[in-house]
Design a protein around this motif. Structure first.
Motif, PDB file in Angstrom:
ATOM      1  N   THR A   1      -4.976 -14.978  -9.758  1.00 35.69           N
ATOM      2  CA  THR A   1      -5.602 -15.617  -8.442  1.00 35.69           C
ATOM      3  C   THR A   1      -4.476 -16.131  -7.766  1.00 35.69           C
ATOM      4  O   THR A   1      -3.234 -16.878  -8.038  1.00 35.69           O
ATOM      5  N   SER A   2      -4.609 -16.273  -6.575  1.00 32.16           N
ATOM      6  CA  SER A   2      -3.626 -16.581  -5.465  1.00 32.16           C
ATOM      7  C   SER A   2      -3.645 -18.152  -5.164  1.00 32.16           C
ATOM      8  O   SER A   2      -4.574 -18.677  -5.443  1.00 32.16           O
ATOM      9  N   LYS A   3      -2.645 -18.507  -4.614  1.00 32.82           N
ATOM     10  CA  LYS A   3      -2.371 -20.055  -4.491  1.00 32.82           C
ATOM     11  C   LYS A   3      -3.680 -20.374  -3.265  1.00 32.82           C
ATOM     12  O   LYS A   3      -4.194 -21.399  -3.170  1.00 32.82           O
ATOM     13  N   ALA A   4      -3.686 -19.448  -2.480  1.00 31.08           N
ATOM     14  CA  ALA A   4      -4.604 -19.703  -1.315  1.00 31.08           C
ATOM     15  C   ALA A   4      -6.202 -19.615  -1.929  1.00 31.08           C
ATOM     16  O   ALA A   4      -7.005 -20.461  -1.417  1.00 31.08           O
TER      17      ALA A   4
ATOM     18  N   GLU B   1      -8.671 -22.803  -1.716  1.00 29.21           N
ATOM     19  CA  GLU B   1      -9.904 -22.638  -0.790  1.00 29.21           C
ATOM     20  C   GLU B   1     -11.042 -23.334  -1.713  1.00 29.21           C
ATOM     21  O   GLU B   1     -11.953 -23.886  -1.499  1.00 29.21           O
ATOM     22  N   SER B   2     -10.918 -23.154  -3.049  1.00 24.62           N
ATOM     23  CA  SER B   2     -11.482 -23.727  -4.242  1.00 24.62           C
ATOM     24  C   SER B   2     -11.805 -25.161  -3.990  1.00 24.62           C
ATOM     25  O   SER B   2     -12.955 -25.814  -3.930  1.00 24.62           O
ATOM     26  N   PHE B   3     -10.660 -25.785  -4.050  1.00 21.97           N
ATOM     27  CA  PHE B   3     -10.504 -27.201  -4.017  1.00 21.97           C
ATOM     28  C   PHE B   3     -10.946 -27.745  -2.638  1.00 21.97           C
ATOM     29  O   PHE B   3     -11.635 -28.925  -2.609  1.00 21.97           O
ATOM     30  N   LYS B   4     -10.851 -27.107  -1.608  1.00 27.32           N
ATOM     31  CA  LYS B   4     -10.959 -27.722  -0.148  1.00 27.32           C
ATOM     32  C   LYS B   4     -12.586 -27.707  -0.105  1.00 27.32           C
ATOM     33  O   LYS B   4     -13.136 -28.453   0.675  1.00 27.32           O
TER      34      LYS B   4
ATOM     35  N   GLU C   1     -16.656 -16.333  -8.808  1.00 26.64           N
ATOM     36  CA  GLU C   1     -15.367 -16.110  -9.456  1.00 26.64           C
ATOM     37  C   GLU C   1     -14.302 -17.008  -8.927  1.00 26.64           C
ATOM     38  O   GLU C   1     -13.407 -17.404  -9.866  1.00 26.64           O
ATOM     39  N   ILE C   2     -14.142 -17.502  -8.053  1.00 27.17           N
ATOM     40  CA  ILE C   2     -13.153 -18.234  -7.457  1.00 27.17           C
ATOM     41  C   ILE C   2     -13.345 -19.705  -8.090  1.00 27.17           C
ATOM     42  O   ILE C   2     -12.460 -20.465  -8.529  1.00 27.17           O
TER      43      ILE C   2
END
Length: 628
Positions: free
Chosen positions: A102-105, A109-112, A229-230
Motif C-alpha cells: 500500500t502506498s502512502k498516497a 486517499e482513504s483517510f481523506k 481494498e483501499i
C-alpha cells in the motif's frame, strides 16, 4: 500469473535502503535480487530460519506486514483457507508477488474520504463510526487503541497525515534494520531459502519459486476487485499499531550540574586502582573487563570510574575522553539464585562517575558499562595510513616514533594494576583481545629470556621490543601489527576511535579493599539484568494502553536516559520506537526510528539516550507503539 518483479513497488522504496548497508555489493542489484532480499528480511523478522513454516493466520499476517503489505482479513482468508495447514518460504514469495504494498498516497486517499474539513484530521466520532459500523469492522478496544496513539491524536481529532508518515517510516525502518542484520550475518546470507540460493551464478536470471500444492487453488487465480481494498488497507494499517505510550523529559544543560559527586574526606582511607577498556566489536557490540571486589569488613566505600587520560598528540582527536562510563556493583551470594544489584555510579563530576555508601563484607562484582551513544563505529574514511616501521641507514628495522607512542599508550591500557609492568595475567588479556589465544607459562618463560623483564613481569621496553620482533618476523610487513592495533580500537591514523580505556579507583574507610580483573566479555547478560533492575527500581513506568503485560520503564539522570521494555505476556511482542520529536539527542542505536522484538516473559534494554551537545538543553520525546 504473478506480475514481474520489475513492477513491484517494494523495489523502488528499498533500493536506497540496500545501497546504504555496509558490505553490500557495489554492483547494482537486479530487481529479482532485491525482491528476494526483501522476502528474506521480512521472513526472518518472524522466523529464525527459512526452513520454518508459517503455521497460522497470525504468523502470515505478521510476515506480510513486515514485507510492507497491509493484509485485510479478506486477503488473509484468500491464502489461508480451512484446508491450509502451513505455508513455506516459496509460498510466501508468491503471495508477495501478488499483493502489492500500500502506498502512502493510497492511505492518505482513504483517510481523506472522512476529512470533512480538509485539514488533515478526522474527528474521533467520525473515525469510530467508520471503523466499527461498516465493512470489516474493528472492535471498540481496537479503535480506542488508535485514538489513544500518542502524537497523532489531539483535541478529539485523529491526525491521519502524521499517522501515515509514522506507518510508512515504520515499514522502511523495520526492513532496513532486518536487512542490516541479514547482511552482517554470513550464515543467514548463505542459507537456502526455499528453492532460491543467493549468489548462485548458475541460476536462472529470473527464477520463479516452485509453488507449493497448498497455495495454488482456484480462488488464487480469480481476479479480485480493487473496490474496497483501499479501505481494507486502512483497517490493516490502523490495526498495526495496537497501542502506544510516550515519554517526554526536558533536561537543562549539564554545565551547571556537574558538581553532584562530592568526594568524602579520604585522608585515612585505603585505596586500590585498576584499569580496563571498553572495546567496540565489528557488529556494534561492546565488550569490557569485569572485576571482583573484596571488602573484608563493613566499611564506607568511595568508588569512581572515568576515561583513562592517555597521551594526546596535537592534531589528533581524543574521542574516548567524551565517552560516558559507569560501574554496577552486584553482590555475590551462594544462597541466592540471582546476584543482587547493590548500586551504580550515578553521580557525576565532569568526566568522573562515582558512588559513596556503606558496603558489608563479601565478594562483589564490578561491571563497567557505557551507553554506546558516543562509542560507535567510525564513519569517516581514513585516506592516509600512518607508517609503523622503517629501515635505518644500516638496513635494520625500526619502529616509527608515532607507532612507539601508540604502543606506549597500549601498554598503559593493558597494565591493569598501573605498576609499570605487565604480568602474565595482564598480558593474556591483551593476547585474548588481539589474537584470541593465551600465552602459557612456557611461552612466558621464553618471553622473559628474550625481552626486558623485572620480577617476572614485562617492562615497557620489553613490550616495544616484542612488537619489533613481530615486525621482523614479517620482514617489515605491518599487516599483523595493524590487526593488533585495530583490535585495540585504533584506526589507520593511529587515533583511538573504537575503544575507551578507563580507570577505577576504590577507597574504603576501615579496611584494605581488593579489586581484580577476572574476565573480559560482552556488556550484556549480567550487565543487562543489572541495568534493568536499576531502571525498574528508580525510573518511571507506563503500561501500554490496553495491554497490562507490556510495561515501558524510563530512568533519567543529568547525563543519560535509559528505557527498558518488560513483556510479562506469554507471546513475543514487537515494539516500534520513535524518537523523531526529541531535540539535541543521540541514542546508542543510531536511528531515530526502529523496532525491537521482546521475548515472552522477559525484559530488555531498549535504548540509551544522551545529549548531543551537553551545553544546551535537550528534550527526550519518545513514542513506544505495539505493532504485534
Amino acid at each position: 500469473m504473478a506480475a514481474s518483479p520489475g513492477n513491484d513497488a517494494v523495489f523502488t522504496c528499498q533500493k536506497s535502503t540496500l545501497s546504504g548497508i555496509p558490505g553490500t555489493k557495489k554492483s547494482p542489484l537486479s530487481e529479482e535480487e532485491i525482491f528476494y532480499m526483501n522476502c528474506r528480511a521480512a521472513y526472518l523478522t518472524v522466523f529464525k530460519s527459512s526452513l520454518e513454516n508459517i503455521i497460522s493466520k497470525d504468523q502470515l499476517c505478521l510476515a506480510l506486514q513486515h514485507a510492507g503489505r497491509n493484509p485485510s482479513q479478506k486477503i488473509i482468508n484468500k491464502y489461508w483457507t480451512p484446508q491450509t495447514a502451513k505455508l513455506n518460504f516459496d509460498d510466501f514469495c508468491i503471495i508477495l508477488r501478488k499483493e502489492k504494498p500500500t502506498s502512502k498516497a493510497e492511505l492518505l486517499e482513504s483517510f481523506k474520504q472522512l476529512d470533512v474539513n480538509d485539514d488533515g484530521c478526522i474527528l474521533h466520532t467520525d473515525l469510530y463510526k467508520f471503523l466499527t459500523k461498516r465493512g470489516e469492522r474493528m472492535t471498540q478496544e481496537e479503535v480506542n487503541a488508535i485514538i489513544n496513539l500518542a502524537d497523532v491524536n489531539a483535541d478529539g481529532k485523529f491526525d491521519y497525515i502524521k499517522f501515515c508518515k509514522l506507518y510508512m517510516t515504520t515499514n522502511d525502518r523495520c526492513l532496513k534494520t532486518t536487512l542490516e542484520k541479514l547482511e552482517a550475518n554470513r550464515k543467514l546470507r548463505l542459507q537456502q531459502f526455499g528453492s532460491h540460493f543467493e549468489g548462485s551464478p548458475e541460476r536462472d536470471p529470473s527464477p520463479v519459486p516452485k509453488p507449493s500444492p497448498r497455495v495454488i487453488r482456484k480462488s488464487d487465480q480469480e481476479t479480485v476487485s480493487n473496490k474496497g481494498e483501499i479501505r481494507n488497507s486502512l483497517l490493516s494499517a490502523t490495526r498495526k499499531f495496537k497501542a502506544s505510550v510516550s515519554f517526554m523529559i526536558t533536561l537543562a544543560a549539564n554545565s551547571n550540574q556537574n558538581a553532584r559527586l562530592m568526594e568524602p574526606n579520604l585522608k585515612d582511607w585505603q585505596c586500590v586502582q585498576s584499569k580496563g577498556c571498553f572495546f567496540l566489536e565489528d557488529d556494534g557490540e561492546i565488550i569490557s573487563h569485569q572485576y571482583k571486589m573484596q571488602i573484608a569488613q563493613r566499611s564506607m566505600v568511595y568508588l569512581t570510574i572515568k576515561p583513562l587520560n592517555l597521551s594526546q598528540v596535537e592534531g589528533k582527536s581524543s574521542p574516548w575522553l567524551s565517552v560516558d562510563t559507569a560501574l554496577y556493583v552486584v553482590k555475590e551470594s551462594e544462597s541466592e539464585a540471582h546476584p543482587q544489584l547493590v548500586c551504580f555510579t550515578d553521580l557525576r563530576n565532569r568526566e568522573v562517575f562515582g558512588w559513596t555508601g556503606e558496603l558489608g563484607p563479601g565478594i562483589y562484582w564490578l561491571i563497567p558499562s557505557t551507553t554506546g551513544c558516543r562509542l560507535k563505529k567510525e564513519i569517516k574514511p581514513i585516506t592516509e595510513e600512518v607508517q609503523l616501521v622503517y629501515r635505518d641507514e644500516a638496513g635494520r628495522l625500526c619502529l616509527t616514533s608515532e607507532f612507539r607512542s601508540t604502543l606506549s599508550d597500549v601498554f598503559e591500557v593493558i597494565d591493569l594494576d598501573g605498576n609499570g609492568f605487565l604480568s602474565l595475567e595482564e598480558y593474556n588479556f591483551f593476547e585474548l583481545r588481539t589474537s584470541g589465544e593465551k600465552c602459557d607459562e612456557d611461552a612466558w618463560a621464553v618471553c622473559r629470556e628474550n625481552f626486558d623483564t623485572k620480577k617476572n613481569e614485562l617492562t615497557r621496553q620489553g613490550f616495544l621490543d616484542l612488537n619489533l620482533m613481530e615486525a621482523n618476523d614479517r620482514e617489515g610487513n605491518p599487516l599483523d601489527l595493524w590487526v593488533t592495533l585495530h583490535a585495540m580500537g585504533y584506526n589507520k591514523a593511529l587515533e583511538l576511535t573504537e575503544a575507551c580505556p578507563f580507570v577505577i579507583d576504590l577507597y574504603a574507610e576501615k579496611c584494605k579493599p581488593r579489586i581484580k580483573a577476572v574476565l573480559m566479555e560482552a556488556c550484556s547478560g549480567q550487565l543487562e539484568k543489572a541495568i534493568c533492575k536499576c531502571v525498574h527500581s528508580r525510573g518511571d513506568a507506563k503500561v501500554m494502553d490496553g495491554y497490562d503485560n507490556i510495561i515501558i520503564h524510563t530512568f533519567s539522570c543529568d547525563t543519560w536516559i535509559t528505557s527498558t521494555i518488560e513483556n510479562k505476556s506469554d507471546n513475543k511482542v514487537i515494539i516500534h520506537i520513535n524518537n523523531e520529536l526529541s531535540e539535541n539527542c543521540v541514542n546508542n542505536r543510531g536511528l531515530n526510528i526502529f523496532a525491537v522484538e521482546v521475548a515472552p516473559k522477559s525484559t530488555m534494554v531498549c535504548q540509551h539516550v544522551m545529549p548531543l551537545n551537553e551545553q544546551q538543553e535537550w528534550i527526550y520525546h519518545c513514542v513506544f507503539s505495539l505493532i504485534s
